[in-house]
Design an enzyme around this catalytic site. Sequence first.
Site, short mmCIF file in Angstrom:
data_model
loop_
_atom_site.label_atom_id
_atom_site.label_comp_id
_atom_site.label_asym_id
_atom_site.label_seq_id
_atom_site.Cartn_x
_atom_site.Cartn_y
_atom_site.Cartn_z
N TYR A 52 0.83 -1.20 0.00
CA TYR A 52 0.00 0.00 0.00
C TYR A 52 0.87 1.26 0.00
CZ TYR A 52 -3.54 -3.38 1.55
OH TYR A 52 -4.38 -4.47 1.68
N HIS B 205 0.29 -12.22 1.45
CA HIS B 205 -0.45 -11.27 0.64
C HIS B 205 -0.46 -11.68 -0.84
CE1 HIS B 205 -1.29 -6.68 -0.09
NE2 HIS B 205 -2.35 -7.44 -0.28
#
Length: 341
Positions: A67, A151
């Site tokens: 992010y 992830h």
Amino acid sequence: MSVGSGAGGPVLPGHTLGRGAVFVTALGFGGAAVAGLYEDVGEEEAAAAVEAAWDAGIRYFDTAPHYGLGLSERRLGAVLRSKPRDSYTLSTKVGRVLEPYDGGGDDRSHGFAVPATHRRRWDFSADGVRRSLADSLTRLGLDRVDLVLLHDPDDHEEQAFREAYPALEDLRAQGVVRAIGVGMNQTRMLARFVRDTDVDAVLCAGRYTLLDQGALDELLPAASTAGTSVIVGGVFNSGLLAAPVPGATYDYAEAPDSVVRRALRMQDVTESQGVPLRAAALRFPFGHPAVASVLVGARSAGQVRDAAEQFHRFLPDGVWEALRRQGLLAAGVPVPERRTS
């Protein structure tokens, strides 16, 4: 639901993950938006959003190196370092290692309006897991996180099971982290992790929403059987269910016209019951008992306060019944029990 405790005012209800003791509030803060997802977010605006989440009783915060090339971790850490460490739960992710890059440009090709100061390198090796976590702690400025998630191992399935997952198990056994899991936008591999490993939780993004109940086929039944908690991300399908207009984002791309029309029909139905569509979308996942928390991404304090308001909004049973009558929600899909707060 059990109720957590912590400094800073009333804490939202929530659950412990799996069979462990890691508590997450039912409404969690997703850290992608404050890292410039789709558009730039200033430092003060980002900090105000995190503080607003705290003031609203949110005590679960999720982030990732992906992010904003680490910006989300730095911004969450800057605020959370001022809070009592035992009063909140923090998750981050492993699988992408950030490496310095001096080629210039920005990161918009990956969805973030930030300078391209680093490159992402996929790494689901045991060493990669440990390096990624160590780098995350440096960016956060904290000595630990509570939950670590693999992830998006979509294209690295066997390495994730063979190398990355055992590394997470070791970290949990050593007490470095208290809970482990996987976060993905698909359900097949998440269900395999639930069946074949001892994960505490999985983060399922975009596959258990008013528009997409794919998680009901395999993942959610498997999670219920195993006692694994499910955290739901992307409850607005990256924007469409929050504001169904032409050009809205659906699963990180412009929504097809047919999907926009379906969302608009849903909005007509919920508003006829006095309920904003985003309130129904936010509360919908809690109809399934395996769901422990819903993450909401917000780029401003105002968006956080709105999410908290929708979470507490009274939803009459007629909302779900009306959606079923219009063929917008299948008969067998579980819906939340009525509550007033």
